[in-house]
Every structure is written in C-alpha cells, then in structure tokens.
Scaffold this motif. Structure first.
Motif: not given
Lengths: 267, 102
Positions: A9, A121, A129
């Motif tokens: 992420t 992500c 998320f």
C-alpha cells in the motif's frame, strides 16, 4: 505451511505499488515459492497488464466473491515461473462489490496451498484500502522520496497501526542516486528519520521498469538489471534472509568493462 | 554529465558556504506538516488554543502576550505541544491584569 498475506500500500497513487507487487511476486516465484497476487483496485485494474496476463482473463475477484466461479477458475497462471498466479480485479464494478470479510475468506482459502499472497491495494484510504488490510499478515508501504508521497506514507503508517496491522515496513522506490548526492532528493536516511519505520528495500529509478511494463515482464526476472536486483533482495528479505542493502551508485564504464573482461555477472 | 566526485565536491563547497539544497527544504516542509496531519490540528486552531491558554494564565499572572507561543513538536511517531508563555516581571512591570480570581 500457511501462506503469508502481504499487503502492498502507499496512500498516494503512482508511487509504484503495482510494479512492486509484480516484481516481488515474480522474484519469489522464480525462487520456487508458490505465489498468488490479487489486484484489489476494482474498476481500475492494472496488475494484469504489468504482469502481461491481460489477455487471459475470464473470471475476476468479484466473480469469486459472488460465487459465480470457483477460486481456482479466477487464478491466471504465469507461465514464465513455476508457481505464480494472478486474481485480477473486476473492471466494470466498484469497490463496494468486495468487503473486508470477503477478502479474509478468500485469503484463508489460499493460505493452505501457497507460500505468499500479495494484495495490491488501490490508492487512497477508502474501501479498497480496508479490503487490502483486513486479511493482512504484513504490510509493505511503498513511497517515493518526495514531499507528497512521504506525507501520505506517514498517514498510511498511522492507519495501519491503528488497525493493529503494524508495524509496516518501508520500500523507498524511485531513488535517483545522483540527485541524492547533489542534495536535490530526500535520502533514504531522511525518509527513515521522518517516518520512523523499518526499511525492507530501496529501489533505484530505472527506465528499465518502463521497458518491462511495455513488455509485461517484471524487471526482477532480468538478472542483468540493478533495479531487478533491488527487488530480488527484498524478496530474499521476505524469505528471512539477511541481505545487505546494495549501493545504488551506478557502475562506471570502467567497472562495467572490468566485469565484462572478467566474464562475471554484472550485478 | 556530472561525476560523483564533482557532485561530492559541490556538496561540500555548498555546505561550507551554508547553501541550502531542495532536499533540505523538502525534509523541513514534511516535518512541519506531519504533526498537523497526525493530530487533525491546524495553524488556525493552534492560534485559538494559544489565545485561550494565554487567557487562562492571564487570570493569575501578567503574560507577555506578544511573545507567547504554542508549538507542535515532532519526535518520530509521537508529537507534543510545547507552550512558551513569557511573563512580565514584577520589577519593571507595567500593570497587572485587573481581573481577580473569582
């Protein structure tokens, strides 16, 4: 052995999350690990093209979640390495089509048969998320040495900790050695000083990543590339090996000549 | 094309001359920004908070309002507020606030 679920992420878009997932997954699979990567960017899928698997999509993650296909049917096998699979995102749906509970269920189903599950992500701190964080065993935060990217990374690190999925580990991507030397780019030390998390990799900026993207073939599969080595080093660290951080200093022409004359490998 | 040597030399020369590079700028901007991001505070709220703190302390002591400051301090993953509230000394004081404690 149960798979490790790794969420990649960043908060900010465009820092190299998808590229990171593709390269780490390919590097681990090349080492004989059984790897699945899942694109969670529902509506804006990318991982399929980065891996060069876009022409083979029949089913996607939303089909799996809705039960309109079996998990195995949605898994596209990459033929370049022994055990690498992609579960693509749906292109015509939105993020509400998948819930965090769905992701926990899908990942649990994969755990028994694989060594690594990578979750790519989407940018932002919204539903996508949350979906990527719910089943996570380990979080890798990708950032660039730039003000906006570091700021967003800090926010994501805080959110990961709040969800008790931390501590996240950092991948500093797109570092330009010459600019850092001139004091025109944040150094690895600067970024670590600000974010105060553990570093798992530093990846140099390299046009070869664009070329690899054009070909749909991750740079980590190319043994000649410094950037490929950076990804392979991170993969090795994920396997628990103690790999020193390499120098990002580009080789000079006489060093290259030296390695060429010695007939050695260029890494 | 710059060699690593000339880049290193340039950097040393710049350091000696006290020249700032954009990376230094980037780092200080992030460090100034993060405490606000992490706490949901902003400079306007900080200013309001300072005024209220000064008002409370002003009930008991003569505050040098112009020099009072409330600052955010960033230390890795924790941040704290530091208030510096200078007081006017008794000797050479101009006047005490005429509000007496209720």
């Amino acid at each position: 052995m149960a798979a490790k679920v790794i969420t990649v992420t960043s908060g900010k878009g465009g820092v190299g999350k998808t590229t990171t997932v593709a390269n780490l997954a390919a590097a681990l699979a090349a080492e004989g690990q059984r790897v699945v990567c899942i694109d969670l960017d529902i509506g804006l899928r990318n991982l399929d093209v980065v891996l060069g698997l876009e022409n083979r999509i029949v089913y996607d993650l939303v089909h799996v979640v809705e039960g309109s296909c079996r998990l195995r049917q949605a898994m596209i096998k990459d033929k370049r390495v022994p055990e690498l699979y992609l579960i693509p995102a749906a292109q015509t749906r939105d993020k509400s089509a998948v819930t965090p509970e769905d992701m926990v269920r899908v990942c649990n189903e994969l755990r028994a048969d694989f060594d690594f599950v990578f979750l790519d992500c989407p940018a932002g701190i919204e539903a996508g998320f949350r979906n990527a964080l719910a089943p996570s065993d380990m979080v890798l935060v990708v950032t660039n040495p730039e003000v906006a990217a570091v700021r967003d990374a800090d926010r994501i690190i805080g959110l990961v900790e709040a969800e008790q999925k931390g501590p996240a580990q950092l991948i500093l991507n797109r570092v330009r050695y010459a600019m850092v030397e001139r004091g025109e780019m944040l150094s690895t030390e600067d970024v670590l000083d600000i974010l105060a998390i553990d570093l798992i990799g530093v990846v140099p900026e390299d046009p070869a990543v664009i070329t690899a993207g054009n070909l749909g073939s991750p740079a980590s599969l190319d043994k000649e590339l410094l950037v490929g080595q950076a990804y392979r080093d991170i993969a090795a660290r994920l396997l628990g090996r103690d790999v020193p951080f390499m120098s990002l200093k580009p080789k000079t022409w006489y060093q290259k000549l030296g390695t060429f004359l010695n007939g050695g490998d260029t890494k | 094309m710059t060699s690593p040597w000339s880049a290193a030399l340039q950097l040393t020369v710049d350091k000696v001359l006290g020249r700032k590079h954009s990376a230094t700028n980037a780092k200080s901007r992030i460090r100034a920004l993060l405490p606000y991001d992490r706490t949901d505070l902003n400079p306007t709220i900080m200013e309001k908070m300072k005024d209220e703190i000064v008002a409370v302390i002003g009930k008991y002591a003569a505050v040098d309002v112009d020099r009072a400051a409330v600052k955010m301090v960033l230390d890795h993953h924790s941040q704290s507020l530091t208030a510096e509230i200078p007081l006017r000394t008794v000797t050479g004081r101009t006047k005490r606030p005429d509000t007496s404690p209720a």
